[in-house]
Motif scaffolding. Structure first.
Motif, mmCIF file in Angstrom:
data_model
loop_
_atom_site.group_PDB
_atom_site.id
_atom_site.type_symbol
_atom_site.label_atom_id
_atom_site.label_comp_id
_atom_site.label_asym_id
_atom_site.label_seq_id
_atom_site.Cartn_x
_atom_site.Cartn_y
_atom_site.Cartn_z
ATOM 1 N N GLU A 55 -23.202 10.572 -7.647
ATOM 2 C CA GLU A 55 -22.526 11.651 -8.364
ATOM 3 C C GLU A 55 -22.507 12.954 -7.561
ATOM 4 O OE1 GLU A 55 -20.990 11.419 -11.361
ATOM 5 O OE2 GLU A 55 -21.422 9.268 -11.383
ATOM 6 N N ASN A 56 -23.567 13.219 -6.812
ATOM 7 C CA ASN A 56 -23.704 14.509 -6.122
ATOM 8 C C ASN A 56 -23.372 14.425 -4.640
ATOM 9 O OD1 ASN A 56 -24.696 15.664 -8.538
ATOM 10 N ND2 ASN A 56 -26.749 14.903 -8.084
ATOM 11 N N GLU A 66 -23.628 21.664 -7.699
ATOM 12 C CA GLU A 66 -23.364 20.394 -8.357
ATOM 13 C C GLU A 66 -22.699 20.626 -9.712
ATOM 14 O OE1 GLU A 66 -27.046 18.313 -8.677
ATOM 15 O OE2 GLU A 66 -27.549 18.616 -6.564
ATOM 16 N N SER A 67 -21.720 19.784 -10.036
ATOM 17 C CA SER A 67 -21.173 19.791 -11.388
ATOM 18 C C SER A 67 -22.160 19.057 -12.279
ATOM 19 C CB SER A 67 -19.808 19.098 -11.417
ATOM 20 O OG SER A 67 -19.928 17.775 -10.934
ATOM 21 N N SER A 69 -24.047 16.611 -14.423
ATOM 22 C CA SER A 69 -24.034 15.178 -14.687
ATOM 23 C C SER A 69 -25.426 14.794 -15.155
ATOM 24 C CB SER A 69 -23.652 14.390 -13.425
ATOM 25 O OG SER A 69 -23.709 13.000 -13.685
ATOM 26 N N HIS A 71 -26.910 12.068 -14.771
ATOM 27 C CA HIS A 71 -27.592 11.128 -13.893
ATOM 28 C C HIS A 71 -27.132 11.361 -12.458
ATOM 29 C CE1 HIS A 71 -23.803 9.277 -15.137
ATOM 30 N NE2 HIS A 71 -23.804 8.640 -13.994
ATOM 31 N N ASP A 72 -27.876 10.790 -11.504
ATOM 32 C CA ASP A 72 -27.593 11.006 -10.086
ATOM 33 C C ASP A 72 -26.696 9.926 -9.490
ATOM 34 O OD1 ASP A 72 -29.267 13.288 -10.050
ATOM 35 O OD2 ASP A 72 -31.031 12.011 -9.790
ATOM 36 N N GLU A 74 -24.687 5.840 -10.142
ATOM 37 C CA GLU A 74 -24.313 4.721 -10.988
ATOM 38 C C GLU A 74 -24.303 3.480 -10.105
ATOM 39 O OE1 GLU A 74 -20.499 3.309 -13.595
ATOM 40 O OE2 GLU A 74 -21.240 5.353 -13.909
ATOM 41 N N GLU A 79 -26.726 3.752 -15.230
ATOM 42 C CA GLU A 79 -26.945 5.150 -14.881
ATOM 43 C C GLU A 79 -28.368 5.311 -14.365
ATOM 44 O OE1 GLU A 79 -26.027 7.516 -18.288
ATOM 45 O OE2 GLU A 79 -23.862 7.179 -18.124
ATOM 46 N N ASP A 81 -31.321 7.842 -12.456
ATOM 47 C CA ASP A 81 -31.798 9.169 -12.083
ATOM 48 C C ASP A 81 -32.935 9.002 -11.076
ATOM 49 O OD1 ASP A 81 -31.098 11.891 -12.720
ATOM 50 O OD2 ASP A 81 -33.174 12.142 -13.354
ATOM 51 N N ASP A 103 -31.461 8.045 -19.282
ATOM 52 C CA ASP A 103 -30.801 7.205 -18.280
ATOM 53 C C ASP A 103 -31.246 5.748 -18.410
ATOM 54 O OD1 ASP A 103 -29.287 9.253 -16.948
ATOM 55 O OD2 ASP A 103 -31.179 9.997 -16.155
#
Length: 344
Positions: A55-56, A66-67, A69, A71-72, A74, A79, A81, A103
């Motif tokens: 995600e990041n 970062e927007s 989210s 969790h980090d 997928e 999901e 983290d 998560d």
């Protein structure tokens, strides 16, 4: 377990992204970023590229905020983290649940005090953690005083959550890092470019009519970087992606197999020294020619500063003519006699 050793690029990006994020706990955010980089490297090497997503990824690669989210990552639809800590008590089931109950899976990463190495200890399903905590609460006997339970399944068992894993261990062969000087392979008149980003592995992505296989590399050309508002040669290569993104500097993307290291990597404006001298003076490249004997013309910084001042606003493309007009001495060398003297 897996040992992850962050290189200079990783450490710079993890720190600068934490600064950009504006956190009050810079150390916590930085080490959290390194933990995500560690797990991302695990995914690159051991999981099918089409079945995981970070995600990041772009935020850390380009040092942007970062927007939000929850969790980090997928992975296989789960999901995930990533929890990174120096204190292993943070990996007790109740503590993990208290900090992150929502998560599907939690990956646990331990780091050394000086952040030079991280160990991926393992992972656990959140539902399993809940069951362990519930069982512990119902236990009527005395708890061990010296032995606390830590939750962790072996990292390689994460593969078992996905489909057939016979094709695992698919580490890309890309050799390049940000800051490297490259040219298009098998092109005798190719311009020197600077590697800005090594992109994540892609699945079924078409680039200029070709299907990508492995990692792509984004580069910028020095003359375009020179048109930016700052002296990009004084920016750490880890932050070049952030700089180019902020300044809308155009990047060009290639399959890494279509690039090779530049034999002559120098361009006007580069800072260089002649390393065979005992105490070499810093010089700036004025011109690159096709002369087989002496193809690099430089002027020493002390001469430039005397004529133009310490902070010169002269564009690298204009340095040679301005030095000629001002009578600043220049010297010619073969490119193999010089080496970069980075100013970041």
């Amino acid at each position: 377990m897996y040992l992850y050793t962050p290189d200079e690029i990783d450490r710079e990006r993890a720190h600068h992204q934490a600064v950009i994020q504006g956190t009050n706990r810079l150390d916590v955010k930085r080490i959290g970023n390194l933990g995500e980089l560690a797990f991302e490297q695990f995914c690159r090497e051991f999981l099918p590229v089409e079945m995981w997503e970070w995600e990041n990824e772009e935020a850390i690669r380009r040092c942007n905020s970062e927007s939000f989210s929850g969790h980090d990552f997928e992975v296989f639809g789960y999901e995930i983290d990533v929890k990174t800590s120096r204190d292993v008590s943070a990996f007790q089931p109740a503590t993990l649940l208290e900090n992150d109950p929502d998560d599907d899976i939690i990956v646990m990463v331990w780091h050394r005090d000086n952040e030079d190495a991280l160990i991926l200890l393992g992972w656990e399903r959140t539902e399993t953690l809940k069951s362990k905590v519930k069982t512990q609460e119902a236990y009527s006997g005395e708890k061990p005083e010296k032995l606390a339970h830590l939750a962790a399944r072996p990292m390689n068992e994460l593969q078992d959550l996905g489909p057939n894993t016979a094709h695992m261990n698919q580490k890309p062969q890309n050799p390049f890092n940000p800051g490297d000087r490259v040219v298009k392979a098998e092109d005798s008149d190719a311009s020197v470019a600077v590697v800005v980003e090594v992109l994540p592995p892609e699945h079924d992505v078409t680039l200029y009519g070709q299907t990508m296989d492995g990692e792509a590399v984004s580069v910028a050309f020095p003359n375009m970087l020179d048109d930016g508002p700052g002296n990009w040669r004084e920016i750490h290569p880890a932050k070049l992606a952030s700089y180019c993104d902020d300044q809308d500097i155009k990047l060009y993307t290639y399959k890494h197999t279509n690039l090779e290291y530049a034999e002559n990597p120098f361009t006007p404006g580069d800072y260089v020294v002649k390393p065979d001298y005992d105490d070499p003076d810093l010089a700036v490249v004025l011109e690159v020619s096709n002369d087989d004997e002496r193809d690099i013309t430089v002027s020493f910084c002390k001469h430039l500063e005397k004529e133009f001042g310490e902070q010169t606003a002269i564009q690298p493309a204009d340095l040679s003519s301005r030095c000629d007009e001002a009578g600043v001495k220049s010297y010619s060398y073969k490119h193999g006699e010089l080496s970069f003297e980075h100013q970041y």
